[in-house]
Design a protein around this motif. Structure first.
Motif, PDB file in Angstrom:
ATOM      1  N   ASN A 175      34.795  47.448  38.352  1.00 33.89           N
ATOM      2  CA  ASN A 175      33.930  46.502  39.929  1.00 33.89           C
ATOM      3  C   ASN A 175      32.711  45.177  38.886  1.00 33.89           C
ATOM      4  O   ASN A 175      32.501  44.590  39.127  1.00 33.89           O
ATOM      5  CB  ASN A 175      32.963  46.940  40.359  1.00 33.89           C
ATOM      6  N   GLY A 176      32.283  46.135  37.939  1.00 36.34           N
ATOM      7  CA  GLY A 176      31.432  45.535  36.455  1.00 36.34           C
ATOM      8  C   GLY A 176      31.469  43.767  36.688  1.00 36.34           C
ATOM      9  O   GLY A 176      31.170  43.553  35.723  1.00 36.34           O
ATOM     10  N   ALA A 177      33.133  44.262  36.070  1.00 33.31           N
ATOM     11  CA  ALA A 177      33.852  43.228  35.571  1.00 33.31           C
ATOM     12  C   ALA A 177      33.689  41.909  36.117  1.00 33.31           C
ATOM     13  O   ALA A 177      34.850  41.628  35.357  1.00 33.31           O
ATOM     14  CB  ALA A 177      35.112  43.757  34.625  1.00 33.31           C
ATOM     15  N   ALA A 178      34.182  42.469  37.517  1.00 32.11           N
ATOM     16  CA  ALA A 178      35.253  40.978  38.225  1.00 32.11           C
ATOM     17  C   ALA A 178      34.237  39.538  38.278  1.00 32.11           C
ATOM     18  O   ALA A 178      35.143  38.671  37.972  1.00 32.11           O
ATOM     19  CB  ALA A 178      34.149  41.320  39.562  1.00 32.11           C
ATOM     20  N   ALA A 179      32.896  39.121  37.279  1.00 33.26           N
ATOM     21  CA  ALA A 179      32.303  38.201  37.231  1.00 33.26           C
ATOM     22  C   ALA A 179      33.435  37.456  35.974  1.00 33.26           C
ATOM     23  O   ALA A 179      33.861  36.581  35.985  1.00 33.26           O
ATOM     24  CB  ALA A 179      31.257  37.921  37.076  1.00 33.26           C
ATOM     25  N   MET A 180      33.167  38.355  35.401  1.00 34.54           N
ATOM     26  CA  MET A 180      34.062  38.404  33.345  1.00 34.54           C
ATOM     27  C   MET A 180      35.786  38.110  34.014  1.00 34.54           C
ATOM     28  O   MET A 180      36.259  36.908  33.298  1.00 34.54           O
ATOM     29  CB  MET A 180      34.148  39.554  32.818  1.00 34.54           C
ATOM     30  N   ALA A 181      36.192  39.018  34.701  1.00 31.29           N
ATOM     31  CA  ALA A 181      37.545  38.780  34.374  1.00 31.29           C
ATOM     32  C   ALA A 181      37.984  36.883  35.492  1.00 31.29           C
ATOM     33  O   ALA A 181      38.450  35.883  35.180  1.00 31.29           O
ATOM     34  CB  ALA A 181      38.696  39.888  35.451  1.00 31.29           C
ATOM     35  N   HIS A 182      36.506  36.688  36.663  1.00 30.15           N
ATOM     36  CA  HIS A 182      36.881  35.830  37.381  1.00 30.15           C
ATOM     37  C   HIS A 182      36.024  33.993  36.233  1.00 30.15           C
ATOM     38  O   HIS A 182      37.193  33.300  36.657  1.00 30.15           O
ATOM     39  CB  HIS A 182      35.861  35.121  38.721  1.00 30.15           C
ATOM     40  N   VAL A 183      35.995  34.826  35.320  1.00 29.70           N
ATOM     41  CA  VAL A 183      35.357  33.532  34.980  1.00 29.70           C
ATOM     42  C   VAL A 183      36.430  32.742  33.668  1.00 29.70           C
ATOM     43  O   VAL A 183      36.785  32.431  33.357  1.00 29.70           O
ATOM     44  CB  VAL A 183      34.176  33.510  34.141  1.00 29.70           C
ATOM     45  N   LEU A 197      26.813  33.596  36.846  1.00 29.24           N
ATOM     46  CA  LEU A 197      27.953  34.303  37.830  1.00 29.24           C
ATOM     47  C   LEU A 197      27.484  35.704  37.511  1.00 29.24           C
ATOM     48  O   LEU A 197      27.316  36.197  36.782  1.00 29.24           O
ATOM     49  CB  LEU A 197      29.276  33.675  37.840  1.00 29.24           C
ATOM     50  N   HIS A 198      27.292  36.639  39.313  1.00 27.54           N
ATOM     51  CA  HIS A 198      27.478  37.813  38.615  1.00 27.54           C
ATOM     52  C   HIS A 198      28.123  38.426  39.525  1.00 27.54           C
ATOM     53  O   HIS A 198      29.105  38.346  41.033  1.00 27.54           O
ATOM     54  CB  HIS A 198      26.111  38.465  38.803  1.00 27.54           C
ATOM     55  N   SER A 199      28.414  39.774  39.043  1.00 26.20           N
ATOM     56  CA  SER A 199      29.525  41.081  40.129  1.00 26.20           C
ATOM     57  C   SER A 199      28.509  41.731  41.420  1.00 26.20           C
ATOM     58  O   SER A 199      27.315  42.005  40.645  1.00 26.20           O
ATOM     59  CB  SER A 199      30.264  41.966  39.000  1.00 26.20           C
ATOM     60  N   VAL A 200      29.820  41.346  42.344  1.00 24.02           N
ATOM     61  CA  VAL A 200      28.666  42.044  43.551  1.00 24.02           C
ATOM     62  C   VAL A 200      29.733  43.101  44.431  1.00 24.02           C
ATOM     63  O   VAL A 200      31.104  43.204  44.182  1.00 24.02           O
ATOM     64  CB  VAL A 200      28.467  41.056  44.343  1.00 24.02           C
ATOM     65  N   THR A 201      28.979  44.427  44.974  1.00 31.16           N
ATOM     66  CA  THR A 201      30.607  45.118  45.120  1.00 31.16           C
ATOM     67  C   THR A 201      29.855  45.245  47.473  1.00 31.16           C
ATOM     68  O   THR A 201      28.430  45.564  46.824  1.00 31.16           O
ATOM     69  CB  THR A 201      30.372  46.566  44.779  1.00 31.16           C
ATOM     70  N   ASP A 202      30.596  45.199  48.410  1.00 26.47           N
ATOM     71  CA  ASP A 202      29.773  45.527  49.006  1.00 26.47           C
ATOM     72  C   ASP A 202      29.880  47.511  49.748  1.00 26.47           C
ATOM     73  O   ASP A 202      30.567  48.073  49.357  1.00 26.47           O
ATOM     74  CB  ASP A 202      30.899  44.697  50.429  1.00 26.47           C
ATOM     75  N   ARG A 203      29.474  47.540  50.915  1.00 30.29           N
ATOM     76  CA  ARG A 203      28.790  48.868  51.101  1.00 30.29           C
ATOM     77  C   ARG A 203      30.584  49.890  50.945  1.00 30.29           C
ATOM     78  O   ARG A 203      30.725  51.332  50.381  1.00 30.29           O
ATOM     79  CB  ARG A 203      28.610  49.090  52.353  1.00 30.29           C
ATOM     80  N   MET A 204      31.890  48.476  51.236  1.00 27.89           N
ATOM     81  CA  MET A 204      32.722  50.017  51.226  1.00 27.89           C
ATOM     82  C   MET A 204      33.681  49.819  49.704  1.00 27.89           C
ATOM     83  O   MET A 204      34.528  50.039  49.871  1.00 27.89           O
ATOM     84  CB  MET A 204      34.528  49.221  52.441  1.00 27.89           C
ATOM     85  N   GLY A 205      32.700  49.482  48.743  1.00 29.62           N
ATOM     86  CA  GLY A 205      33.639  49.306  47.907  1.00 29.62           C
ATOM     87  C   GLY A 205      34.641  48.477  46.917  1.00 29.62           C
ATOM     88  O   GLY A 205      35.243  48.273  45.831  1.00 29.62           O
ATOM     89  N   HIS A 206      34.300  47.189  47.680  1.00 32.69           N
ATOM     90  CA  HIS A 206      34.830  45.670  47.309  1.00 32.69           C
ATOM     91  C   HIS A 206      33.974  45.317  46.624  1.00 32.69           C
ATOM     92  O   HIS A 206      33.579  44.494  46.581  1.00 32.69           O
ATOM     93  CB  HIS A 206      35.725  45.365  48.549  1.00 32.69           C
ATOM     94  N   SER A 207      34.851  44.453  45.050  1.00 25.43           N
ATOM     95  CA  SER A 207      34.239  43.990  44.129  1.00 25.43           C
ATOM     96  C   SER A 207      34.467  42.174  44.605  1.00 25.43           C
ATOM     97  O   SER A 207      35.444  42.093  45.303  1.00 25.43           O
ATOM     98  CB  SER A 207      35.254  44.757  42.699  1.00 25.43           C
ATOM     99  N   GLY A 208      33.870  41.652  44.480  1.00 26.99           N
ATOM    100  CA  GLY A 208      33.662  40.293  44.160  1.00 26.99           C
ATOM    101  C   GLY A 208      32.613  39.931  43.446  1.00 26.99           C
ATOM    102  O   GLY A 208      32.012  40.278  42.011  1.00 26.99           O
ATOM    103  N   VAL A 209      32.627  38.209  43.293  1.00 22.97           N
ATOM    104  CA  VAL A 209      31.702  37.671  42.702  1.00 22.97           C
ATOM    105  C   VAL A 209      30.306  36.559  43.227  1.00 22.97           C
ATOM    106  O   VAL A 209      31.121  35.766  44.257  1.00 22.97           O
ATOM    107  CB  VAL A 209      31.817  36.163  41.531  1.00 22.97           C
TER     108      VAL A 209
END
Length: 418
Positions: free
Chosen positions: A325-333, A368-380
């Motif tokens: 989940n922490g890698a979401a922003a890096m993968a997106h960029v 850009l930074h990685s985020v995660t909601d209460r359900m564990g879904h990652s985003g940017v």
């Protein structure tokens, strides 16, 4: 060079790839690039630039360079990475039309280990030289590796922050941006430089400069450099521009991350929107890793993990916890079209470009930074660098100092005491 029948494959360097967020970045890139339409490549933000070349999907293959200090740990991580990816391949093969594509990508996957010690200028220059001799170009440089010289927790500072966050009605800050970790100071490298500064900042600056020609020669669109910042990157009252190597700083880790944001923003300002090499700031949010292992023991470490999950349940988007989940922003960029990756924001928060030489005070560098909601879904998510107007001149001086130091080391072949 690529041909119409054989699209160019990305050649991606990830520093500190053997554990933590670096390993998560590698895993997420492999999984995404093996798919016809990677989720991480989907545009998330409004268009802020013209269409430019990028990775062609489905991707024909990948060369992933794991840049690590220890060959033994890197090889073990490489074996684990391939094992996990092979499990992913079995699942992806079952998708409609996925078998042939995934098998072809796996056959054209190269994961190479190269030794890099960012605490040594000679090692860093040797790594860059080895990469330049081995590969025709570099499409992405992910500057992930870093050190944090944590010693222990100051309980008095902890109690002070508890009280302050209580008065501010924001107790989540206690486990999001901690200000109670005591760090070693006056640490010097064998090159006579501030050790934390060299590992986190200058070593990556050397890589950017030494590999600039290879990044500019990228065959998958403009070369992309990702600078890893942190939630704790802030100037506040601790950053002293005269101590630019962070030798005497009581918070060299936070200072180095703040410098990373300054350097990236200044490099983007100088390069302009049409540069063959683009620079981006990213950060992973709060990830459960070994970077602060010196602060807590085994039992307290597990308690910390539980607190992180509690913070997420209470609404904190910053507690990504896992390296995936922490890698979401890096993968997106790395994977998304450049036209939809903001570099600057307008005064009202709209993604925009900034022409070379412009000095508009209302434009703020974006990260850009990685985020995660209460359900564990990652985003940017996207945020402005609010400290830029105040520190713009400091950023220019810092880049000039890094460049001068880089040139002096190159002149003597990377030896110490340039």
């Amino acid at each position: 060079m690529s041909s119409p029948t054989r699209p160019a494959r990305p050649i991606i360097i990830v520093t500190g790839a053997n554990n933590g967020v670096g390993f998560g970045i590698c895993r997420r890139l492999l999984y995404g690039l093996a798919q016809d339409r990677p989720d991480d490549a989907r545009p998330l933000f409004p268009r802020s630039g013209a269409d430019e070349p990028g990775i062609e999907y489905p991707c024909a293959g990948l060369t992933l360079i794991m840049a690590c200090r220890s060959r033994q740990r890197a090889e073990a991580a490489r074996t684990q990475l391939l094992s996990l990816f092979d499990s992913d391949v079995e699942r992806l093969r079952k998708l409609p039309g996925g078998a042939e594509r995934v098998i072809a990508f796996r056959a054209n996957l190269v994961i190479a280990v190269h030794i890099l010690d960012l605490a040594s200028v000679q090692s860093t220059l040797a790594f860059a030289d080895e990469v330049a001799r081995t590969y025709p170009y570099v499409s992405h440089l992910v500057c992930n590796a870093g050190v944090a010289p944590f010693l222990n927790i100051s309980w008095s500072l902890l109690l002070r922050q508890v009280w302050r966050n209580f008065l501010e009605l924001d107790m989540l800050q206690l486990v999001t941006i901690p200000n109670y970790n005591i760090q070693r100071t006056a640490m010097m490298s064998d090159d006579g430089l501030g050790w934390v500064w060299q590992c986190n900042v200058f070593g990556h600056y050397i890589l950017c400069r030494a590999l600039e020609a290879k990044l500019a020669a990228s065959q998958t669109g403009p070369g992309r450099v990702l600078w890893m910042s942190s939630l704790t990157a802030h100037a506040d009252n601790f950053y002293d521009p005269t101590d630019w190597q962070l030798v005497d700083s009581s918070q060299p880790y936070e200072g180095s991350k703040f410098q990373i944001e300054l350097i990236r923003a200044e490099l983007s300002r100088r390069a302009g929107p049409a540069s063959p090499v683009r620079h981006f700031t990213v950060h992973p949010g709060v990830v459960f890793s070994s970077i602060d292992a010196a602060l807590v023991g085994g039992f307290m470490s597990q308690m910390k993990l539980l607190v992180f999950y509690l913070a997420r349940c209470l609404g904190s988007l910053h507690h990504n916890i896992s390296s995936w989940n922490g890698a979401a922003a890096m993968a997106h960029v790395c994977l998304a079209p450049l036209a939809f990756i903001p570099v600057f924001l307008s005064a009202v928060g709209t993604p925009t470009t900034r022409d070379k030489g412009q000095q508009e005070e209302d434009l703020l560098p974006a990260y850009l930074h990685s985020v995660t909601d209460r359900m564990g879904h990652s985003g940017v998510a996207l945020a402005p660098f609010y400290g830029w107007p105040e520190h713009e001149k400091t950023a220019a001086r810092l880049v000039d100092r890094c460049e001068g130091l880089y040139q002096s080391f190159v002149a003597v072949g990377g030896k110490s005491e340039p």
